[in-house]
Design a protein around this motif. Structure first.
Motif, short mmCIF file in Angstrom:
data_model
loop_
_atom_site.label_atom_id
_atom_site.label_comp_id
_atom_site.label_asym_id
_atom_site.label_seq_id
_atom_site.Cartn_x
_atom_site.Cartn_y
_atom_site.Cartn_z
N MET A 170 0.85 -1.17 0.00
CA MET A 170 0.00 0.00 0.00
C MET A 170 0.90 1.24 0.00
O MET A 170 1.84 1.34 0.77
N GLU A 171 0.60 2.15 -0.88
CA GLU A 171 1.39 3.37 -1.00
C GLU A 171 1.05 4.33 0.13
O GLU A 171 -0.10 4.57 0.44
N LYS A 172 2.09 4.85 0.76
CA LYS A 172 1.88 5.80 1.85
C LYS A 172 1.76 7.20 1.27
O LYS A 172 2.55 7.61 0.44
N LYS A 173 0.75 7.93 1.72
CA LYS A 173 0.55 9.30 1.29
C LYS A 173 0.97 10.22 2.43
O LYS A 173 0.72 9.94 3.58
N THR A 174 1.61 11.32 2.05
CA THR A 174 2.06 12.26 3.07
C THR A 174 1.68 13.68 2.66
O THR A 174 1.46 13.96 1.49
N THR A 175 1.60 14.53 3.64
CA THR A 175 1.43 15.96 3.40
C THR A 175 2.57 16.67 4.11
O THR A 175 3.02 16.24 5.17
N THR A 176 3.04 17.73 3.50
CA THR A 176 4.13 18.50 4.09
C THR A 176 3.65 19.91 4.33
O THR A 176 3.06 20.53 3.44
N LYS A 177 3.89 20.41 5.52
CA LYS A 177 3.55 21.79 5.87
C LYS A 177 4.82 22.52 6.22
O LYS A 177 5.74 21.95 6.81
N LYS A 178 4.84 23.77 5.85
CA LYS A 178 5.98 24.62 6.15
C LYS A 178 5.59 25.54 7.30
O LYS A 178 4.61 26.27 7.22
N LEU A 179 6.33 25.47 8.37
CA LEU A 179 6.08 26.31 9.54
C LEU A 179 7.26 27.24 9.71
O LEU A 179 8.41 26.86 9.52
N SER A 180 6.95 28.48 10.05
CA SER A 180 8.05 29.41 10.30
C SER A 180 7.88 30.04 11.68
O SER A 180 6.76 30.20 12.17
N GLN A 181 9.00 30.36 12.26
CA GLN A 181 9.00 30.95 13.60
C GLN A 181 9.97 32.12 13.57
O GLN A 181 11.10 32.00 13.11
N GLN A 182 9.51 33.24 14.06
CA GLN A 182 10.37 34.42 14.13
C GLN A 182 10.51 34.81 15.60
O GLN A 182 9.52 34.99 16.30
N THR A 183 11.73 34.91 16.03
CA THR A 183 11.97 35.31 17.41
C THR A 183 12.97 36.45 17.43
O THR A 183 13.79 36.59 16.53
N GLU A 184 12.84 37.27 18.43
CA GLU A 184 13.78 38.38 18.60
C GLU A 184 14.58 38.11 19.87
O GLU A 184 14.01 37.85 20.92
N LEU A 185 15.86 38.13 19.72
CA LEU A 185 16.76 37.85 20.83
C LEU A 185 17.42 39.16 21.26
O LEU A 185 17.99 39.88 20.44
N THR A 186 17.31 39.50 22.52
CA THR A 186 17.93 40.72 23.06
C THR A 186 19.08 40.31 23.96
O THR A 186 18.90 39.56 24.91
#
Length: 160
Positions: free
Chosen positions: A1-17
């Motif tokens: 059985m062929e496996k199906k996948t989905t890919t999501k792109k997540l981004s995170q922006q942080t500010e470092l002081t």
């Protein structure tokens, strides 16, 4: 059985002081991008064990036709739209005549696996086999039990 996948792109922006030794504030932005891959559920149909004897009592040709019909079942409605071209292509794929296909349909209807609700429209009996979310299938089962779905009344319950 062929496996199906989905890919999501997540981004995170942080500010470092950061405060350096001289007391100066240094700000730095950090951007991170993550790719998350998730395996999705393959196509399925639910067979209810308490009614599996109905499936087992079918003729072999009818079981083959049923398996092909399950591929056409609409998710959350359990309807099958069976056009003449669908009939011919299924018969051809199974290596049977359209007459044998029609006989298998009759066998499925007589066994109450398929319910003929209009010309070319069938309902796969949701008490035997279902395809969809449980809450939606329960509504169809209740409508069937209340005789709201029959060859006379061609409207299946409206499911939002």
């Amino acid at each position: 059985m062929e496996k199906k996948t989905t890919t999501k792109k997540l981004s995170q922006q942080t500010e470092l002081t950061i405060i350096d030794q001289d007391g100066q504030i240094i700000k730095r932005e950090v951007n991170r991008v993550f790719k998350v891959t998730k395996e999705t559920e393959p196509a399925y149909a639910k067979f209810y064990l308490e009614n599996i004897k109905i499936i087992c009592s079918l003729k072999r040709g009818s079981i083959d036709v049923l398996i092909k019909l399950i591929e056409l079942v609409e998710y959350n409605t359990n309807k099958i739209i069976l056009t003449p071209s669908h009939r011919k292509s299924i018969a051809k794929a199974l290596g049977i005549t359209t007459g044998s296909f029609a006989n298998s349909l009759t066998d499925l209807k007589n066994s109450n696996v398929l319910i003929d609700i209009d010309q070319g429209i069938f309902l796969l009996n949701p008490n035997i086999i279902a395809k969809g979310e449980w809450s939606k299938i329960k509504l169809i089962q209740a409508s069937l039990q209340a005789n709201e779905i029959s060859p006379i009344n061609t409207n299946t319950p409206k499911i939002d």
